[in-house]
Design a protein around this motif. Structure first.
Motif, PDB file in Angstrom:
ATOM      1  N   SER A   1     -17.879 -14.724 -56.519  1.00 35.70           N
ATOM      2  CA  SER A   1     -17.090 -13.894 -55.611  1.00 35.70           C
ATOM      3  C   SER A   1     -16.750 -14.669 -54.335  1.00 35.70           C
ATOM      4  O   SER A   1     -17.543 -15.462 -53.852  1.00 35.70           O
ATOM      5  CB  SER A   1     -17.884 -12.648 -55.258  1.00 35.70           C
ATOM      6  OG  SER A   1     -17.257 -11.942 -54.215  1.00 35.70           O
ATOM      7  N   ASN A   2     -15.578 -14.416 -53.827  1.00 39.17           N
ATOM      8  CA  ASN A   2     -15.190 -15.057 -52.566  1.00 39.17           C
ATOM      9  C   ASN A   2     -15.009 -14.016 -51.458  1.00 39.17           C
ATOM     10  O   ASN A   2     -14.327 -14.261 -50.478  1.00 39.17           O
ATOM     11  CB  ASN A   2     -13.934 -15.904 -52.754  1.00 39.17           C
ATOM     12  CG  ASN A   2     -12.702 -15.069 -53.087  1.00 39.17           C
ATOM     13  OD1 ASN A   2     -12.721 -13.850 -53.057  1.00 39.17           O
ATOM     14  ND2 ASN A   2     -11.623 -15.742 -53.404  1.00 39.17           N
TER      15      ASN A   2
ATOM     16  N   HIS B   1     -17.013 -12.924 -49.129  1.00 40.18           N
ATOM     17  CA  HIS B   1     -17.453 -13.337 -47.795  1.00 40.18           C
ATOM     18  C   HIS B   1     -16.471 -14.325 -47.163  1.00 40.18           C
ATOM     19  O   HIS B   1     -16.217 -14.276 -45.953  1.00 40.18           O
ATOM     20  CB  HIS B   1     -18.869 -13.925 -47.853  1.00 40.18           C
ATOM     21  CG  HIS B   1     -19.894 -12.885 -48.178  1.00 40.18           C
ATOM     22  ND1 HIS B   1     -20.593 -12.895 -49.367  1.00 40.18           N
ATOM     23  CD2 HIS B   1     -20.316 -11.795 -47.504  1.00 40.18           C
ATOM     24  CE1 HIS B   1     -21.406 -11.852 -49.389  1.00 40.18           C
ATOM     25  NE2 HIS B   1     -21.258 -11.166 -48.276  1.00 40.18           N
ATOM     26  N   THR B   2     -15.917 -15.201 -47.983  1.00 44.23           N
ATOM     27  CA  THR B   2     -14.913 -16.135 -47.468  1.00 44.23           C
ATOM     28  C   THR B   2     -13.679 -15.367 -47.006  1.00 44.23           C
ATOM     29  O   THR B   2     -13.119 -15.659 -45.941  1.00 44.23           O
ATOM     30  CB  THR B   2     -14.550 -17.190 -48.536  1.00 44.23           C
ATOM     31  OG1 THR B   2     -15.725 -17.951 -48.830  1.00 44.23           O
ATOM     32  CG2 THR B   2     -13.461 -18.124 -48.046  1.00 44.23           C
TER      33      THR B   2
ATOM     34  N   ASP C   1     -19.659 -20.027 -51.077  1.00 40.62           N
ATOM     35  CA  ASP C   1     -18.744 -19.515 -52.095  1.00 40.62           C
ATOM     36  C   ASP C   1     -18.133 -20.638 -52.942  1.00 40.62           C
ATOM     37  O   ASP C   1     -17.329 -20.369 -53.831  1.00 40.62           O
ATOM     38  CB  ASP C   1     -17.621 -18.687 -51.449  1.00 40.62           C
ATOM     39  CG  ASP C   1     -18.056 -17.283 -51.066  1.00 40.62           C
ATOM     40  OD1 ASP C   1     -19.155 -16.853 -51.465  1.00 40.62           O
ATOM     41  OD2 ASP C   1     -17.282 -16.593 -50.351  1.00 40.62           O
TER      42      ASP C   1
ATOM     43  N   ASP D   1     -15.989 -22.953 -52.000  1.00 38.42           N
ATOM     44  CA  ASP D   1     -14.568 -23.077 -51.686  1.00 38.42           C
ATOM     45  C   ASP D   1     -14.348 -24.287 -50.773  1.00 38.42           C
ATOM     46  O   ASP D   1     -14.295 -24.167 -49.547  1.00 38.42           O
ATOM     47  CB  ASP D   1     -14.088 -21.783 -51.027  1.00 38.42           C
ATOM     48  CG  ASP D   1     -12.589 -21.762 -50.754  1.00 38.42           C
ATOM     49  OD1 ASP D   1     -11.956 -22.834 -50.738  1.00 38.42           O
ATOM     50  OD2 ASP D   1     -12.063 -20.658 -50.544  1.00 38.42           O
TER      51      ASP D   1
END
Length: 149
Positions: A2-3, A5-6, A120, A122
């Motif tokens: 999952s992203n 939080h980003t 994450d 990313d």
């Protein structure tokens, strides 16, 4: 992975960069005193830099499936940057100090953004925050040098 939080930190960044640009614009308009001729155009430069980063962060948020906040009301509600109605009484030094305070907050936010995006997985967002952090830190140094700090 999952992203979420980003996406959250990116939206915080969009709001804070928008408000920081408004603060610099206010300083630009309400600046008076020694240093005006060199500092007035410098504020244009700072606004351009902030808006460039703002666009990068907002577009990154869209790229990873998010929706950037985009109204003045949202910016004001979400941003943690303090701003008040302008008056003519403040000195240029006081105005530059307000920018330094806002930029120091941004450095903390960007460091958080790096950590969250790393968690994450990313790397692209990490890179955006790293680049923006370097620019903001350099601007703080220059403003503090102007203030004799």
């Amino acid at each position: 992975m999952s992203n979420e939080h980003t996406q959250e930190v990116l939206n915080q960044t969009v709001a804070d960069l928008s408000k920081a640009a408004a603060l610099v614009h206010q300083v630009h308009w309400y600046m008076r005193g020694p240093g005006f001729l060199s500092l007035h155009p410098k504020m244009d430069e700072l606004m351009d830099d902030l808006n460039g980063h703002l666009d990068e962060f907002a577009e990154r948020l869209i790229t990873i499936g998010g929706s950037p906040v985009s109204t003045l009301a949202e910016f004001n509600e979400i941003s943690k940057i303090e701003m008040s109605t302008a008056t003519w009484e403040k000195s240029i030094a006081n105005r530059l100090t307000e920018i330094v305070i806002a930029y120091k907050y941004l450095t903390d936010l960007f460091k958080d953004g790096i950590k969250i995006a790393e968690e994450d997985g990313d790397d692209v967002t990490v890179d955006l925050y790293t680049t923006a952090l370097g620019d903001i830190e350099k601007t703080i140094w220059m403003l503090q040098a102007e203030l004799g700090q």
